[in-house]
Motif scaffolding. Structure first.
Motif, short mmCIF file in Angstrom:
data_model
loop_
_atom_site.label_atom_id
_atom_site.label_comp_id
_atom_site.label_asym_id
_atom_site.label_seq_id
_atom_site.Cartn_x
_atom_site.Cartn_y
_atom_site.Cartn_z
N LEU A 1 -11.69 -26.23 19.35
CA LEU A 1 -13.00 -25.63 19.56
C LEU A 1 -13.10 -24.33 18.79
O LEU A 1 -12.21 -23.49 18.85
N ARG A 2 -14.16 -24.21 18.06
CA ARG A 2 -14.35 -23.01 17.25
C ARG A 2 -15.26 -22.06 18.01
O ARG A 2 -16.41 -22.41 18.32
N GLU A 3 -14.75 -20.87 18.29
CA GLU A 3 -15.52 -19.89 19.03
C GLU A 3 -16.49 -19.16 18.11
O GLU A 3 -16.24 -19.00 16.92
N ALA A 4 -17.59 -18.75 18.68
CA ALA A 4 -18.60 -18.03 17.89
C ALA A 4 -18.08 -16.66 17.48
O ALA A 4 -17.32 -16.04 18.20
#
Length: 811
Positions: free
Chosen positions: A808-811
């Motif tokens: 998951l790529r965090e903002a």
């Protein structure tokens, strides 16, 4: 087919004029091409009687004539005809008359002498008499034209006040290739009897004929012949010449003119041979021999082939059967004994021979459509009667009637219920029988609901019950058949595959593509230019037996080469922006079958700018790429309501595709087609100097997939929620598979998902990519809260991480 109003009225006593005749024939399905008055240029021409003839004082070859035109005083006319004499009746064109060819007559002085008109020859009046030279002005014989009166209109005296009616016949109506056939139609329409010439078919049995006929080819269905001895060849009487001239035929002599007259009357071609010029007194109906030649009546030497049917004597060919006679047996002024032929030849044989010889005649026009075999003896009897009355002579006893090829028409059952169901009428059986009997189609009543009919032999087109029903529709009048809107159920019908072809074309056109239609026969070198492997089934091309050229010698096995030829043509003509498609069949030779295996395919080629001519500079120069193909495929599948096929990278791309840029369209493990970039080597082979993309699908397999039925979905009552999701995954993970997992994990709350970003670069380690999704959630029964959405969203993330080793790529 040409006829005249007066000629028609000899066989049916209609009282209406030519315009009404044309209207009725048109409503009967016979297209009338022209209705033209005959000889309109003769209005200013009258009968003149020559009172005196004196020599012109200033010209040796001219005469001064006093001519009575019915006026108070004779007219003075200068004439150069050698046959002018006192007392003769001749046509006189008065000043103001305009003769054929826009030749205007006016009072003038000729070599110093006044002339008040012109004495006319038949050619000057448009009444040419073919090979018979008149030798001067027209000499009107009081014996042939009783009641000649000076001043009487010439058109009236000669019976020229008539109207020509020309009918363009369809190939299925040979019965109307004669005036009697047209009169039969008119009689049926008007409810009047048909009056045919009173002749009895000749009795050909009994006495042995003084000649022999041998039919050696099955293409001859019937052959009737009779000998007439002691005829005197001469010009035909005026009534016969007038009839032939009116329909565009050239009078020759009394015997030949009779055969042409009977042909126009019955629709039965005939031929007259000079019997004394037939070797051995023999007629052979045979095929031509290899290398055989003959000279036809038009003076042209014809090269014949073994497929052609001939009429021959004991030594040589004397006619091309059903088309034209030969010059060696032509009837001329010295002919005394005439062998008269009336036959029926197979239509396709005459059609093939006429095409091969490039020779179309009035005879072949009729035989090619099918001649009534039962009319041959009647036409022979009619011609014999006319020849004897016009040329004298005596009919020799005995004759020949070969009829081995004559087959009776089949018995048909005509059901009243079927008639009314198809036409939407409420006819009774008596009305149906009466209308059909009006055109000589008679039936036997089986019961109150059906007739048993054996079609007449002259109606070769009546083969089925529905053909008879069409006759009923014609005869009662198409304008009298009631019209009604069909009952259409308010439901979505299941669409047949065959009906989807127009849909495919409409979708492709809506996506900016142009349809190409190419020949099915192509260049055999295409397989080499495409680089096809030796084992590729597309190399199993079916060769043509008679190709138009070497470049069109085989049936195509793929649509792509034809489109590449189209692309090269457009690019060479400065049209490099291409979106071409073709929907058509390909053909594969099958060793176990004489016929090829056929398959329907859809192919397309794309090249050049994505949006040519766009005012936006950043958009106008962008070129088409694989994403354009992917989008087009998605729109095509969506428009056809076919779900399930997916695009996957081709593990074994075809030799004409650029490796790494080819994708297969698969469904449940089966391949539906492919798309990608064309290999530069293939483009070079076709002479193309720009990059092109291609699409090649089996449209038949695609349409065989089950179609989803459209369903109505009510408008939502509760709002949707959009959550975004960005995931880091390995570079080789297909985004389409990620979409599939999201839809499965999202369940009934997931309404829509789309990719809005794919990122590679800064802060992303090599070999990985970031794929961002916009996910829309909605519940049809209530407003969603954050806790409910979070549960489903977390399930989607977990599935993506596990399945694709994502992060998951965090903002």
């Amino acid at each position: 087919m040409k006829c005249t109003e007066n000629w028609l009225k000899e066989y049916v006593a209609v009282e209406f004029g030519p315009d009404e005749i044309a209207a009725r024939l048109t409503m009967l399905g016979l297209e009338v091409d022209a209705v033209e008055p005959l000889y309109p240029g003769l209005d200013g021409v009258c009968v003149g009687r020559v009172l005196s003839v004196t020599r012109h004082p200033n010209a040796d070859r001219l005469s001064l004539c006093e001519v009575d035109d019915g006026g108070e005083r004779p007219r003075r006319v200068v004439c150069g005809a050698p046959n002018v004499r006192p007392g003769m009746f001749t046509p006189l064109a008065l000043p103001g008359a305009v003769l054929p060819g826009n030749f205007k007559i006016k009072a003038s002085k000729i070599r110093g002498e006044s002339s008040e008109g012109m004495l006319c020859a038949d050619r000057e009046l448009g009444l040419a008499e073919g090979q018979v030279e008149s030798g001067g002005i027209m000499d009107l014989d009081p014996g042939e034209f009783p009641g000649l009166v000076p001043g009487a209109p010439l058109a009236q005296v000669l019976g020229l006040r008539d109207t020509m009616i020309e009918v363009d016949l369809t190939p299925n109506r040979p019965d109307c290739a004669g005036v009697i056939g047209l009169a039969r139609e008119l009689a049926g329409s008007a409810g009047l009897p048909l009056r045919q010439p009173e002749v009895s078919p000749p009795e050909l049995a009994g006495s042995e004929p003084p000649f022999a006929v041998k039919v050696e080819a099955p293409d001859c269905l019937r052959y009737c012949a009779r000998l007439i001895r002691g005829v005197k060849i001469a010009p035909s009487p005026w009534w016969l010449r007038r009839r032939l001239l009116a329909v565009g035929l050239r009078p020759i002599n009394n015997v030949v003119d009779v055969t042409n007259y009977v042909m126009m009357e019955y629709g039965q071609p005939m031929h007259a041979f000079d019997f004394d010029r037939l070797a051995g007194g023999l007629i052979r109906v045979r095929r031509a021999e290899a290398g055989e030649k003959m000279t036809t009546l038009d003076g042209v030497e014809r090269q014949l082939t073994p497929e052609m049917l001939l009429i021959a004597d004991a030594a040589q060919a004397v006619a091309v059967a059903g088309i034209m006679g030969g010059s060696d047996s032509e009837v001329g002024l010295e002919s005394v004994n005439i062998l008269l032929e009336s036959a029926c030849f197979e239509a396709k044989s005459v059609r093939a021979t006429a095409a091969a010889l490039k020779l179309a005649t009035d005879s072949s026009y009729r035989f090619e459509r099918g001649v009534d075999p039962q009319a041959a003896p009647r036409a022979l009897a009619r011609a014999m009667k006319l020849i004897v009355s016009l040329a004298g002579g005596e009919v020799a006893p005995g004759g020949v009637d070969y009829r081995e090829g004559v087959v009776d028409p089949p018995l048909l059952t005509l059901r009243l219920g079927r008639i009314n169901d198809l036409l939407g009428t409420d006819l009774d059986l008596e009305t149906v029988a009466r209308h059909l009997a009006g055109i000589e189609i008679h039936g036997e009543r089986l019961d109150d609901q059906a007739l048993q009919i054996r079609p007449p032999s002259f109606r070769v087109d009546l083969e089925r019950e529905v053909d008879l029903i069409e006759e009923v529709a014609r005869l009662i009048g198409y304008d009298r058949i009631p019209t009604a809107m069909p009952m259409v159920a308010m439901e979505m019908p299941a669409t047949a595959d065959g009906d989807q072809r127009p849909r495919i074309k409409a979708i492709m056109a809506a996506l900016g593509c142009y349809e190409a239609v190419n020949y099915s026969f192509v260049n055999p070198a295409h397989a080499d230019w495409m680089g096809l492997d030796a084992a590729d089934q597309r190399r199993r091309m079916l060769p043509l037996l008679n190709p138009l050229s070497e470049e069109q010698g085989v049936m195509r096995t793929t649509l792509l080469p034809g489109l590449l030829e189209n692309a090269r043509h457009n690019i060479n003509h400065q049209c490099p922006d291409l979106r071409l498609f073709e929907l058509g069949k390909v053909f594969f030779a099958e060793p176990s079958s004489a016929l090829p295996r056929e398959e329907e395919r859809l192919a397309a080629v794309f090249g050049g700018r994505r949006h040519p001519g766009s005012p936006l500079l950043w958009e106008g120069e962008a070129t088409v790429d694989l994403y354009d193909l992917k989008g087009l495929l998605e729109e095509l599948l969506d428009g056809l309501r076919r779900s399930g096929p997916v695009l996957v990278p081709a593990e074994d791309p075809p030799p004409y595709a650029l490796p790494g840029s080819c994708f297969n369209l698969n469904h449940e493990g089966g391949k539906l087609g492919e798309c990608g970039k064309l290999h530069p080597r293939v483009l070079k082979a076709f002479g193309i100097k720009q990059e092109l993309l291609y699409l090649d699908l089996s449209s038949s397999r695609l349409l065989a997939l089950p179609a989803t039925r459209p369903a109505f979905t009510p408008l939502p009552r509760f709002p949707s929620v959009k959550w975004d999701l960005a995931l880091l995954v390995p570079e080789e993970v297909p985004a389409g598979e990620m979409l599939t997992v999201i839809r499965q994990a999202g369940g009934k709350l997931l309404e829509h998902v789309e990719i809005f970003d794919v990122y590679r670069g800064k802060n992303i380690e090599p070999g990985r990519k970031s794929v961002a999704f916009a996910i829309h959630y909605r519940d049809a029964e209530r407003t969603l809260n954050e806790e409910t959405v979070a549960v489903v969203h977390r399930k989607i993330i977990d599935q993506l991480v596990i399945r694709f080793h994502g992060q998951l790529r965090e903002a």
